[in-house]
Design a protein around this motif. Structure first.
Motif, PDB file in Angstrom:
ATOM      1  N   VAL A  41       0.812  -1.113  -0.026  1.00  0.00           N
ATOM      2  CA  VAL A  41       0.028   0.064  -0.030  1.00  0.00           C
ATOM      3  C   VAL A  41       0.749   1.266  -0.138  1.00  0.00           C
ATOM      4  O   VAL A  41       1.777   1.140   0.528  1.00  0.00           O
ATOM      5  CB  VAL A  41      -1.032  -0.138   1.063  1.00  0.00           C
ATOM      6  CG1 VAL A  41      -1.777   1.218   1.334  1.00  0.00           C
ATOM      7  CG2 VAL A  41      -1.787  -1.270   1.339  1.00  0.00           C
ATOM      8  N   ARG A  42       0.578   2.353  -0.938  1.00  0.00           N
ATOM      9  CA  ARG A  42       1.451   3.358  -0.937  1.00  0.00           C
ATOM     10  C   ARG A  42       1.425   4.472  -0.048  1.00  0.00           C
ATOM     11  O   ARG A  42       2.215   5.138   0.335  1.00  0.00           O
ATOM     12  CB  ARG A  42       1.134   3.844  -2.536  1.00  0.00           C
ATOM     13  CG  ARG A  42       1.773   3.135  -3.532  1.00  0.00           C
ATOM     14  CD  ARG A  42       2.056   3.665  -4.742  1.00  0.00           C
ATOM     15  NE  ARG A  42       2.982   2.973  -5.563  1.00  0.00           N
ATOM     16  CZ  ARG A  42       4.400   3.057  -5.521  1.00  0.00           C
ATOM     17  NH1 ARG A  42       4.811   3.755  -4.835  1.00  0.00           N
ATOM     18  NH2 ARG A  42       4.803   2.187  -6.497  1.00  0.00           N
ATOM     19  N   ASP A  43      -0.052   4.736   0.373  1.00  0.00           N
ATOM     20  CA  ASP A  43      -0.044   5.683   1.631  1.00  0.00           C
ATOM     21  C   ASP A  43       0.176   5.513   2.827  1.00  0.00           C
ATOM     22  O   ASP A  43      -0.325   4.476   3.397  1.00  0.00           O
ATOM     23  CB  ASP A  43      -1.702   6.197   1.288  1.00  0.00           C
ATOM     24  CG  ASP A  43      -2.044   7.215   2.240  1.00  0.00           C
ATOM     25  OD1 ASP A  43      -1.310   7.694   3.001  1.00  0.00           O
ATOM     26  OD2 ASP A  43      -3.363   7.543   2.087  1.00  0.00           O
ATOM     27  N   PRO A  44       1.257   6.109   3.322  1.00  0.00           N
ATOM     28  CA  PRO A  44       1.634   5.782   4.776  1.00  0.00           C
ATOM     29  C   PRO A  44       0.505   5.843   5.753  1.00  0.00           C
ATOM     30  O   PRO A  44       0.632   5.089   6.626  1.00  0.00           O
ATOM     31  CB  PRO A  44       2.795   7.083   4.964  1.00  0.00           C
ATOM     32  CG  PRO A  44       2.829   7.654   3.605  1.00  0.00           C
ATOM     33  CD  PRO A  44       1.563   7.256   2.654  1.00  0.00           C
ATOM     34  N   ALA A  45      -0.318   6.915   5.541  1.00  0.00           N
ATOM     35  CA  ALA A  45      -1.252   7.063   6.937  1.00  0.00           C
ATOM     36  C   ALA A  45      -2.192   5.537   6.702  1.00  0.00           C
ATOM     37  O   ALA A  45      -2.408   5.055   7.630  1.00  0.00           O
ATOM     38  CB  ALA A  45      -2.167   7.902   6.443  1.00  0.00           C
ATOM     39  N   GLU A  46      -2.422   4.906   5.237  1.00  0.00           N
ATOM     40  CA  GLU A  46      -3.175   3.781   5.044  1.00  0.00           C
ATOM     41  C   GLU A  46      -2.357   2.822   5.866  1.00  0.00           C
ATOM     42  O   GLU A  46      -2.917   1.817   6.278  1.00  0.00           O
ATOM     43  CB  GLU A  46      -3.466   3.550   3.753  1.00  0.00           C
ATOM     44  CG  GLU A  46      -4.637   4.651   3.220  1.00  0.00           C
ATOM     45  CD  GLU A  46      -5.968   4.441   3.702  1.00  0.00           C
ATOM     46  OE1 GLU A  46      -6.192   3.259   4.393  1.00  0.00           O
ATOM     47  OE2 GLU A  46      -6.718   5.730   3.641  1.00  0.00           O
ATOM     48  N   VAL A  47      -1.199   2.718   5.496  1.00  0.00           N
ATOM     49  CA  VAL A  47      -0.251   1.684   6.081  1.00  0.00           C
ATOM     50  C   VAL A  47      -0.446   1.370   7.538  1.00  0.00           C
ATOM     51  O   VAL A  47      -0.678   0.358   8.186  1.00  0.00           O
ATOM     52  CB  VAL A  47       1.296   2.021   5.639  1.00  0.00           C
ATOM     53  CG1 VAL A  47       2.108   0.947   6.344  1.00  0.00           C
ATOM     54  CG2 VAL A  47       1.440   1.762   4.265  1.00  0.00           C
ATOM     55  N   GLU A  48      -0.297   2.678   8.333  1.00  0.00           N
ATOM     56  CA  GLU A  48      -0.533   2.534   9.791  1.00  0.00           C
ATOM     57  C   GLU A  48      -1.840   2.074  10.152  1.00  0.00           C
ATOM     58  O   GLU A  48      -2.052   1.249  11.224  1.00  0.00           O
ATOM     59  CB  GLU A  48      -0.274   3.758  10.522  1.00  0.00           C
ATOM     60  CG  GLU A  48      -0.414   3.884  11.830  1.00  0.00           C
ATOM     61  CD  GLU A  48       0.055   4.896  12.563  1.00  0.00           C
ATOM     62  OE1 GLU A  48       1.379   5.410  12.216  1.00  0.00           O
ATOM     63  OE2 GLU A  48      -0.116   5.172  13.763  1.00  0.00           O
ATOM     64  N   ASP A  49      -3.018   2.585   9.294  1.00  0.00           N
ATOM     65  CA  ASP A  49      -4.234   1.958   9.712  1.00  0.00           C
ATOM     66  C   ASP A  49      -4.501   0.544   9.494  1.00  0.00           C
ATOM     67  O   ASP A  49      -4.878  -0.073  10.400  1.00  0.00           O
ATOM     68  CB  ASP A  49      -5.433   2.756   8.787  1.00  0.00           C
ATOM     69  CG  ASP A  49      -5.575   4.172   9.183  1.00  0.00           C
ATOM     70  OD1 ASP A  49      -4.920   4.635  10.552  1.00  0.00           O
ATOM     71  OD2 ASP A  49      -6.238   4.964   8.594  1.00  0.00           O
ATOM     72  N   THR A  54      -4.666  -4.840  11.503  1.00  0.00           N
ATOM     73  CA  THR A  54      -4.141  -6.143  11.173  1.00  0.00           C
ATOM     74  C   THR A  54      -3.848  -6.853  12.823  1.00  0.00           C
ATOM     75  O   THR A  54      -4.425  -7.890  13.043  1.00  0.00           O
ATOM     76  CB  THR A  54      -2.780  -6.237  10.459  1.00  0.00           C
ATOM     77  OG1 THR A  54      -2.962  -5.995   9.209  1.00  0.00           O
ATOM     78  CG2 THR A  54      -2.143  -7.752  10.667  1.00  0.00           C
ATOM     79  N   PHE A  55      -3.248  -6.017  13.592  1.00  0.00           N
ATOM     80  CA  PHE A  55      -3.101  -6.415  15.292  1.00  0.00           C
ATOM     81  C   PHE A  55      -4.563  -6.467  15.923  1.00  0.00           C
ATOM     82  O   PHE A  55      -4.552  -7.536  16.444  1.00  0.00           O
ATOM     83  CB  PHE A  55      -2.427  -5.330  15.909  1.00  0.00           C
ATOM     84  CG  PHE A  55      -0.911  -5.422  15.594  1.00  0.00           C
ATOM     85  CD1 PHE A  55      -0.224  -6.450  16.000  1.00  0.00           C
ATOM     86  CD2 PHE A  55      -0.118  -4.481  14.932  1.00  0.00           C
ATOM     87  CE1 PHE A  55       0.986  -6.579  15.726  1.00  0.00           C
ATOM     88  CE2 PHE A  55       1.040  -4.483  14.831  1.00  0.00           C
ATOM     89  CZ  PHE A  55       1.771  -5.667  15.235  1.00  0.00           C
ATOM     90  N   ILE A  56      -5.497  -5.825  15.321  1.00  0.00           N
ATOM     91  CA  ILE A  56      -6.952  -6.187  16.049  1.00  0.00           C
ATOM     92  C   ILE A  56      -7.483  -7.343  15.545  1.00  0.00           C
ATOM     93  O   ILE A  56      -7.969  -8.193  16.430  1.00  0.00           O
ATOM     94  CB  ILE A  56      -7.786  -4.690  15.748  1.00  0.00           C
ATOM     95  CG1 ILE A  56      -7.331  -3.668  16.232  1.00  0.00           C
ATOM     96  CG2 ILE A  56      -9.335  -5.100  16.220  1.00  0.00           C
ATOM     97  CD1 ILE A  56      -7.173  -3.198  17.858  1.00  0.00           C
ATOM     98  N   LYS A  57      -7.369  -7.479  14.206  1.00  0.00           N
ATOM     99  CA  LYS A  57      -7.830  -8.721  13.915  1.00  0.00           C
ATOM    100  C   LYS A  57      -7.088  -9.989  14.661  1.00  0.00           C
ATOM    101  O   LYS A  57      -7.816 -10.985  14.854  1.00  0.00           O
ATOM    102  CB  LYS A  57      -7.760  -8.792  12.437  1.00  0.00           C
ATOM    103  CG  LYS A  57      -8.784  -8.097  11.547  1.00  0.00           C
ATOM    104  CD  LYS A  57      -8.472  -8.365  10.017  1.00  0.00           C
ATOM    105  CE  LYS A  57      -9.343  -7.449   9.080  1.00  0.00           C
ATOM    106  NZ  LYS A  57      -9.057  -7.530   7.671  1.00  0.00           N
ATOM    107  N   ALA A  58      -5.794  -9.823  14.622  1.00  0.00           N
ATOM    108  CA  ALA A  58      -5.020 -10.873  15.035  1.00  0.00           C
ATOM    109  C   ALA A  58      -5.587 -11.148  16.533  1.00  0.00           C
ATOM    110  O   ALA A  58      -5.640 -12.362  17.105  1.00  0.00           O
ATOM    111  CB  ALA A  58      -3.626 -10.572  15.199  1.00  0.00           C
ATOM    112  N   TYR A  59      -5.837 -10.149  17.373  1.00  0.00           N
ATOM    113  CA  TYR A  59      -6.396 -10.347  18.785  1.00  0.00           C
ATOM    114  C   TYR A  59      -7.632 -10.956  18.787  1.00  0.00           C
ATOM    115  O   TYR A  59      -7.637 -11.814  19.671  1.00  0.00           O
ATOM    116  CB  TYR A  59      -6.321  -8.828  19.485  1.00  0.00           C
ATOM    117  CG  TYR A  59      -6.825  -8.842  20.964  1.00  0.00           C
ATOM    118  CD1 TYR A  59      -5.573  -9.025  21.855  1.00  0.00           C
ATOM    119  CD2 TYR A  59      -8.021  -8.829  21.033  1.00  0.00           C
ATOM    120  CE1 TYR A  59      -6.322  -9.177  22.981  1.00  0.00           C
ATOM    121  CE2 TYR A  59      -8.693  -8.830  22.234  1.00  0.00           C
ATOM    122  CZ  TYR A  59      -7.567  -8.884  23.451  1.00  0.00           C
ATOM    123  OH  TYR A  59      -7.909  -9.255  24.806  1.00  0.00           O
TER     124      TYR A  59
END
Lengths: 199, 182
Positions: A41-49, A54-59
């Motif tokens: 994904v190119r957009d850095p803000a999107e990468v952080e989101d 991903t972490f929430i789904k993993a939890y």
């Protein structure tokens, strides 16, 4: 205990209701996951989101995680699927050149790409952290620098480092600890997390 | 404490020490900060420039506040239970099954054909079978009287058939001969 066993112990603590143990896994894998997602994904803000997502789904899915694979392999699989779903929702596809699967997850080095993607503030922070670590390493006494390099860069066990340096394992343990503390002391002002941002 | 944390980071701590450290980290924010710093410096040394992720963990953890706590059967307990089953219960179960199997075979055999002890009576013509289960003595041999009658019958038959020059004496000759063999 191996790295994988430590992760598994943390997973078991989370499965037993210790939510805070998840923070240790987030802290450990946040940058690797960010680099992975930044290749998709190119957009850095999107990468952080997406990294957060991903972490929430993993939890949420941790209850069914049984440790058949390493935690990070499992996490990266979730990360890739999250990114693919995001791109599909945007009407885009994962480029063939990214060609990522979980088997590649360990070897990702998105440093070059990160410098292209990040905001100026994030780029500044990235450079500061790298410079600080380099300088702290250079300022270490030779035996501490050698010990931490053999451990972090070469991935040698304490036993192998002791053999290479011709000293007892206890000395290796102490040298690596002192090296880490010296570098961490220089990093802490940069990490200066605000009180309301502590976890 | 931090030296132990550093050692655990490198896989140089046993399970019990790790458990104790994680418990301490849970209660000690400064130790969590140390964990963060060790993670970051390891990433930088191994992979060079790292994305600045200040406050990222806190943001994820604050989002988790709205999530239900994960509760799942603990793998460690499962493993312990499996280990207990493998090392302690299975051998006992195998022994019990072995005893039951042997007992079953013995019971089956005794049900089909009870062992008998045959006691030879002083006379070769009779034998007594002792039923060991019931304790009842069964005389399974023909009665002594039957043997005598048979001998009389044979003597009479030989006398009638005329098998020799002195038919009436033949029976005695043979009897004497048989007694000599015995």
């Amino acid at each position: 205990m191996s790295d994988r066993e430590i992760d598994q112990q943390l997973v078991e603590r989370i499965q037993g209701g210790d939510k805070q143990a998840f923070g240790l896994l987030v802290s450990k894998y946040q940058r690797k996951l960010y680099r992975l997602l930044a290749r998709l994904v190119r957009d850095p803000a999107e990468v952080e989101d997406l990294a957060q997502e991903t972490f929430i789904k993993a939890y949420r899915a941790l209850g069914s995680f049984r440790g058949e694979s390493a935690f990070y392999t499992w996490l990266y699989r979730i990360g890739i699927n999250t990114a693919k779903n995001y791109l599909a929702a945007q009407g885009r596809r994962v480029s063939a050149s990214s060609g990522l699967d979980s088997s590649e997850a360990e070897s990702i080095d998105g440093g070059e790409r990160l410098r292209d993607l990040d905001t100026p503030e994030r780029q500044l922070m990235t450079r500061q952290i790298a410079r600080t670590v380099d300088e702290a390493m250079a300022d270490l006494p030779a035996e501490l620098r050698e010990a931490i390099t053999l451990r972090e860069l070469e991935g040698l066990s304490y036993e192998d480092i002791a053999s290479a340096m011709g000293c007892p394992i206890g000395t290796v343990r102490s040298r690596i600890f002192r090296a880490r503390e010296a570098i961490a002391a220089r990093l802490r002002p940069l990490l200066g997390t605000r009180a309301d941002e502590r976890w | 404490m931090k030296e132990k944390l550093s050692a655990m980071f490198d896989g140089d701590a046993d399970e019990e020490t790790s458990r104790m450290l994680f418990e301490r980290i849970r209660r000690d924010a400064a130790l969590r900060g140390t964990w963060d710093a060790y993670c970051l410096l390891g990433d930088v040394v191994r992979s060079g420039a790292q994305p600045g992720m200040e406050g990222f963990v806190a943001r994820v953890m604050s989002r988790l506040d709205g999530e239900p706590t994960v509760l799942a059967p603990r793998r460690a307990e499962d493993k312990r239970a499996r280990r207990l089953l493998r090392h302690r219960l299975l051998p006992v179960a195998a022994s019990v099954m072995g005893v039951l199997a042997v007992g079953g075979v013995v019971a089956a055999l005794s049900g089909e054909e009870r062992p008998t002890m045959v006691v030879l009576s002083p006379s070769p013509d009779s034998a007594a079978a002792v039923d060991t289960a019931s304790g009842v003595v069964v005389d399974s041999a023909p009665p002594r009287a039957t043997g005598v009658a048979r001998r009389d019958y044979l003597a009479a038959h030989q006398a009638m058939s005329g098998g020799g020059p002195v038919p009436a004496a033949v029976q005695y000759v043979r009897t004497v001969s048989a007694q000599a063999e015995e």
